[in-house]
Motif scaffolding. Structure first.
Motif, PDB file in Angstrom:
ATOM      1  N   ILE A 190      -4.126   3.045   6.586  1.00 41.46           N
ATOM      2  CA  ILE A 190      -3.829   4.032   5.542  1.00 41.46           C
ATOM      3  C   ILE A 190      -5.039   4.238   4.645  1.00 41.46           C
ATOM      4  O   ILE A 190      -5.454   5.369   4.368  1.00 41.46           O
ATOM      5  N   LEU A 191      -5.626   3.128   4.196  1.00 43.14           N
ATOM      6  CA  LEU A 191      -6.771   3.207   3.282  1.00 43.14           C
ATOM      7  C   LEU A 191      -7.986   3.805   3.979  1.00 43.14           C
ATOM      8  O   LEU A 191      -8.744   4.576   3.373  1.00 43.14           O
ATOM      9  N   ARG A 192      -8.174   3.479   5.245  1.00 42.98           N
ATOM     10  CA  ARG A 192      -9.320   4.015   5.987  1.00 42.98           C
ATOM     11  C   ARG A 192      -9.203   5.523   6.142  1.00 42.98           C
ATOM     12  O   ARG A 192     -10.185   6.263   5.975  1.00 42.98           O
ATOM     13  N   LEU A 193      -7.994   5.998   6.459  1.00 48.31           N
ATOM     14  CA  LEU A 193      -7.795   7.435   6.653  1.00 48.31           C
ATOM     15  C   LEU A 193      -7.926   8.211   5.341  1.00 48.31           C
ATOM     16  O   LEU A 193      -8.269   9.391   5.351  1.00 48.31           O
ATOM     17  N   LEU A 194      -7.665   7.554   4.219  1.00 48.39           N
ATOM     18  CA  LEU A 194      -7.833   8.209   2.919  1.00 48.39           C
ATOM     19  C   LEU A 194      -9.300   8.457   2.603  1.00 48.39           C
ATOM     20  O   LEU A 194      -9.639   9.390   1.874  1.00 48.39           O
ATOM     21  N   GLY A 195     -10.176   7.626   3.144  1.00 45.90           N
ATOM     22  CA  GLY A 195     -11.604   7.790   2.885  1.00 45.90           C
ATOM     23  C   GLY A 195     -11.929   7.617   1.412  1.00 45.90           C
ATOM     24  O   GLY A 195     -11.441   6.695   0.745  1.00 45.90           O
ATOM     25  N   ASP A 196     -12.719   8.534   0.871  1.00 44.41           N
ATOM     26  CA  ASP A 196     -13.124   8.461  -0.539  1.00 44.41           C
ATOM     27  C   ASP A 196     -11.945   8.596  -1.487  1.00 44.41           C
ATOM     28  O   ASP A 196     -12.017   8.159  -2.651  1.00 44.41           O
ATOM     29  N   ARG A 197     -10.860   9.176  -1.018  1.00 44.79           N
ATOM     30  CA  ARG A 197      -9.688   9.351  -1.873  1.00 44.79           C
ATOM     31  C   ARG A 197      -9.038   8.026  -2.235  1.00 44.79           C
ATOM     32  O   ARG A 197      -8.220   7.952  -3.154  1.00 44.79           O
ATOM     33  N   ALA A 198      -9.385   6.961  -1.515  1.00 39.23           N
ATOM     34  CA  ALA A 198      -8.799   5.652  -1.790  1.00 39.23           C
ATOM     35  C   ALA A 198      -9.454   4.955  -2.979  1.00 39.23           C
ATOM     36  O   ALA A 198      -8.850   4.058  -3.590  1.00 39.23           O
ATOM     37  N   VAL A 209       0.833  -1.207   0.000  1.00 39.33           N
ATOM     38  CA  VAL A 209       0.000   0.000   0.000  1.00 39.33           C
ATOM     39  C   VAL A 209       0.864   1.251   0.000  1.00 39.33           C
ATOM     40  O   VAL A 209       0.590   2.208  -0.740  1.00 39.33           O
ATOM     41  N   GLU A 210       1.932   1.265   0.803  1.00 42.39           N
ATOM     42  CA  GLU A 210       2.802   2.442   0.850  1.00 42.39           C
ATOM     43  C   GLU A 210       3.564   2.646  -0.452  1.00 42.39           C
ATOM     44  O   GLU A 210       4.027   3.754  -0.727  1.00 42.39           O
ATOM     45  N   GLY A 211       3.698   1.592  -1.246  1.00 47.74           N
ATOM     46  CA  GLY A 211       4.316   1.730  -2.560  1.00 47.74           C
ATOM     47  C   GLY A 211       3.401   2.418  -3.560  1.00 47.74           C
ATOM     48  O   GLY A 211       3.843   2.842  -4.631  1.00 47.74           O
ATOM     49  N   ILE A 212       2.130   2.523  -3.201  1.00 46.99           N
ATOM     50  CA  ILE A 212       1.138   3.138  -4.082  1.00 46.99           C
ATOM     51  C   ILE A 212       0.677   4.484  -3.550  1.00 46.99           C
ATOM     52  O   ILE A 212       0.498   5.443  -4.298  1.00 46.99           O
ATOM     53  N   VAL A 213       0.487   4.559  -2.229  1.00 40.63           N
ATOM     54  CA  VAL A 213      -0.010   5.793  -1.618  1.00 40.63           C
ATOM     55  C   VAL A 213       0.523   5.888  -0.189  1.00 40.63           C
ATOM     56  O   VAL A 213       0.755   4.869   0.466  1.00 40.63           O
ATOM     57  N   GLN A 214       0.727   7.103   0.292  1.00 38.72           N
ATOM     58  CA  GLN A 214       1.218   7.311   1.648  1.00 38.72           C
ATOM     59  C   GLN A 214       0.062   7.659   2.585  1.00 38.72           C
ATOM     60  O   GLN A 214      -1.004   8.107   2.156  1.00 38.72           O
ATOM     61  N   LYS A 215       0.292   7.439   3.872  1.00 37.41           N
ATOM     62  CA  LYS A 215      -0.701   7.803   4.886  1.00 37.41           C
ATOM     63  C   LYS A 215      -0.938   9.306   4.818  1.00 37.41           C
ATOM     64  O   LYS A 215       0.007  10.088   4.869  1.00 37.41           O
ATOM     65  N   PRO A 216      -2.188   9.728   4.686  1.00 38.58           N
ATOM     66  CA  PRO A 216      -2.466  11.165   4.539  1.00 38.58           C
ATOM     67  C   PRO A 216      -2.198  11.941   5.820  1.00 38.58           C
ATOM     68  O   PRO A 216      -2.453  11.447   6.916  1.00 38.58           O
ATOM     69  N   GLU A 217      -1.654  13.142   5.665  1.00 35.85           N
ATOM     70  CA  GLU A 217      -1.429  14.000   6.830  1.00 35.85           C
ATOM     71  C   GLU A 217      -2.735  14.616   7.310  1.00 35.85           C
ATOM     72  O   GLU A 217      -2.904  14.869   8.510  1.00 35.85           O
ATOM     73  N   GLU A 218      -3.664  14.850   6.395  1.00 35.27           N
ATOM     74  CA  GLU A 218      -4.950  15.422   6.749  1.00 35.27           C
ATOM     75  C   GLU A 218      -6.038  14.392   6.459  1.00 35.27           C
ATOM     76  O   GLU A 218      -6.085  13.800   5.378  1.00 35.27           O
ATOM     77  N   HIS A 219      -6.915  14.186   7.439  1.00 31.15           N
ATOM     78  CA  HIS A 219      -7.979  13.203   7.278  1.00 31.15           C
ATOM     79  C   HIS A 219      -9.078  13.500   8.289  1.00 31.15           C
ATOM     80  O   HIS A 219      -8.863  14.189   9.295  1.00 31.15           O
ATOM     81  N   ASP A 220     -10.265  12.966   8.014  1.00 30.11           N
ATOM     82  CA  ASP A 220     -11.412  13.186   8.885  1.00 30.11           C
ATOM     83  C   ASP A 220     -11.650  12.043   9.852  1.00 30.11           C
ATOM     84  O   ASP A 220     -12.428  12.161  10.798  1.00 30.11           O
ATOM     85  N   GLU A 221     -10.991  10.912   9.616  1.00 29.45           N
ATOM     86  CA  GLU A 221     -11.204   9.722  10.430  1.00 29.45           C
ATOM     87  C   GLU A 221     -10.302   9.727  11.661  1.00 29.45           C
ATOM     88  O   GLU A 221      -9.155  10.196  11.601  1.00 29.45           O
ATOM     89  N   PRO A 222     -10.776   9.183  12.801  1.00 24.09           N
ATOM     90  CA  PRO A 222      -9.919   9.072  13.988  1.00 24.09           C
ATOM     91  C   PRO A 222      -8.870   7.986  13.792  1.00 24.09           C
ATOM     92  O   PRO A 222      -9.126   6.971  13.137  1.00 24.09           O
ATOM     93  N   THR A 223      -7.673   8.193  14.340  1.00 27.74           N
ATOM     94  CA  THR A 223      -6.611   7.186  14.236  1.00 27.74           C
ATOM     95  C   THR A 223      -6.676   6.238  15.428  1.00 27.74           C
ATOM     96  O   THR A 223      -7.270   6.540  16.453  1.00 27.74           O
ATOM     97  N   CYS A 224      -6.013   5.083  15.277  1.00 34.23           N
ATOM     98  CA  CYS A 224      -6.125   4.033  16.294  1.00 34.23           C
ATOM     99  C   CYS A 224      -5.122   4.170  17.425  1.00 34.23           C
ATOM    100  O   CYS A 224      -5.064   3.330  18.318  1.00 34.23           O
ATOM    101  N   GLY A 225      -4.309   5.232  17.417  1.00 34.43           N
ATOM    102  CA  GLY A 225      -3.285   5.372  18.451  1.00 34.43           C
ATOM    103  C   GLY A 225      -1.915   5.026  17.901  1.00 34.43           C
ATOM    104  O   GLY A 225      -1.709   4.996  16.683  1.00 34.43           O
ATOM    105  N   PRO A 226      -0.939   4.741  18.782  1.00 34.87           N
ATOM    106  CA  PRO A 226       0.429   4.485  18.333  1.00 34.87           C
ATOM    107  C   PRO A 226       0.565   3.345  17.326  1.00 34.87           C
ATOM    108  O   PRO A 226       1.510   3.317  16.546  1.00 34.87           O
ATOM    109  N   GLY A 227      -0.336   2.378  17.334  1.00 34.34           N
ATOM    110  CA  GLY A 227      -0.276   1.308  16.344  1.00 34.34           C
ATOM    111  C   GLY A 227       0.157  -0.012  16.930  1.00 34.34           C
ATOM    112  O   GLY A 227       0.687  -0.092  18.050  1.00 34.34           O
TER     113      GLY A 227
END
Length: 294
Positions: free
Chosen positions: A247-255, A176-194
């Motif tokens: 990554i894909l979840r945070l992209l939302g419709d952009r994915a 996934v990171e070879g195709i798209v990077q985690k967006p810096e701006e997004h509307d979805e909540p993140t899961c924490g440190p990971g």
């Protein structure tokens, strides 16, 4: 105060709690048969090596659906008690309902942020299967757990090891990171440190020491786990959960425009994990960490 603030609070973990109580709960519920079976094998091994004793009172941290809490309740018997805590209200609601329906009387659940809330106690032991990696301040959370334990109480927790040692999951992230990077701006909540925030043995040891624990030990556990009953299901899982799914979840419709490319790349990458029956399996590598409250 907004509804979100009322339900998830305003503390450091509020955003992660919102993610686990919302979109991640929905996805874990959809793929529960994959997640609880795979992660369950590591939890089973941890409980085999460090079994709670009959009559003990045990805290289950990040209990999720409550399957481990029910398992612990059976081990401690009618004279003991298993207490499950999770920050996500949806998980606790389902765990409570299913446990009541199963007629298990010595297990109960409550909603709580382990980092800051009163955990009750004293407990004879504490257990966690993949429930301690998402705290903003893990030392504060572990210190709170330690304070809830009786002197000599043992903490046993299962956490992911390095992502490089969990190749099936890391491969999806790399694709996934070879195709798209985690967006810096997004509307979805993140899961924490990971999931890999406690992958380093030295880091975890220092965190547990700082939290006041003694007799710290980490044991490596490598087990094959089911990633999907077929290729389609395996790809759905990794595109919904884990680092790639995040990554894909945070992209939302952009994915949406890149999904065909992601799907094709993942199919090629996951072909080596596919068995003759079509199912996808990979080695999952974890630490079984134990420590004692003085």
């Amino acid at each position: 105060m907004s509804t979100a603030e009322t339900r998830w609070g305003t503390g450091a973990n509020a955003e992660a709690i919102q993610a686990w109580d919302g979109p991640l709960f929905d996805r874990f519920l959809k793929y529960r048969h994959i997640m609880t079976t795979g992660l369950g094998a590591h939890g089973d091994e941890a409980l085999r090596l460090n079994p709670p004793l009959e009559g003990q009172r045990v805290l289950d941290i990040g209990c999720g659906f409550g399957d481990t809490t029910q398992q612990i309740a059976a081990m401690v018997g009618a004279s003991g008690e298993a207490v499950g805590v999770d920050a996500a209200e949806n998980f606790i609601s389902m765990a409570t309902t299913e446990t009541e329906e199963a007629g298990i009387d010595n297990a109960r659940f409550f909603v709580g942020d382990v980092q800051v809330d009163d955990l009750g106690g004293p407990y004879d032991a504490a257990f966690s299967r993949m429930g301690t990696m998402f705290f903003i301040s893990p030392v504060a959370a572990l210190r709170n757990v330690r304070k809830s334990l009786a002197p000599g109480g043992q903490l046993t927790m299962v956490v992911w090891r390095r992502r490089e040692d969990n190749e099936w999951m890391y491969r999806a992230q790399q694709v996934v990171e070879g195709i798209v990077q985690k967006p810096e701006e997004h509307d979805e909540p993140t899961c924490g440190p990971g999931p890999f925030s406690m992958a380093n043995a030295d880091t975890v040891t220092e965190q547990m020491k700082a939290a006041g624990f003694e007799d710290i030990s980490l044991r490596r556990c490598d087990l094959a786990i089911l990633g999907g009953r077929d290729m389609d299901e395996a790809l759905e899982v990794v595109m919904s959960l884990g680092p790639a799914g995040e990554i894909l979840r945070l992209l939302g419709d952009r994915a949406e425009p890149i999904m065909p490319k992601v799907d094709a790349a993942l199919r090629e990458a996951f072909s080596e994990f596919q068995r003759e029956d079509g199912s996808i399996w990979g080695i999952a590598s974890t630490w079984i960490a134990t420590a004692t409250a003085p």
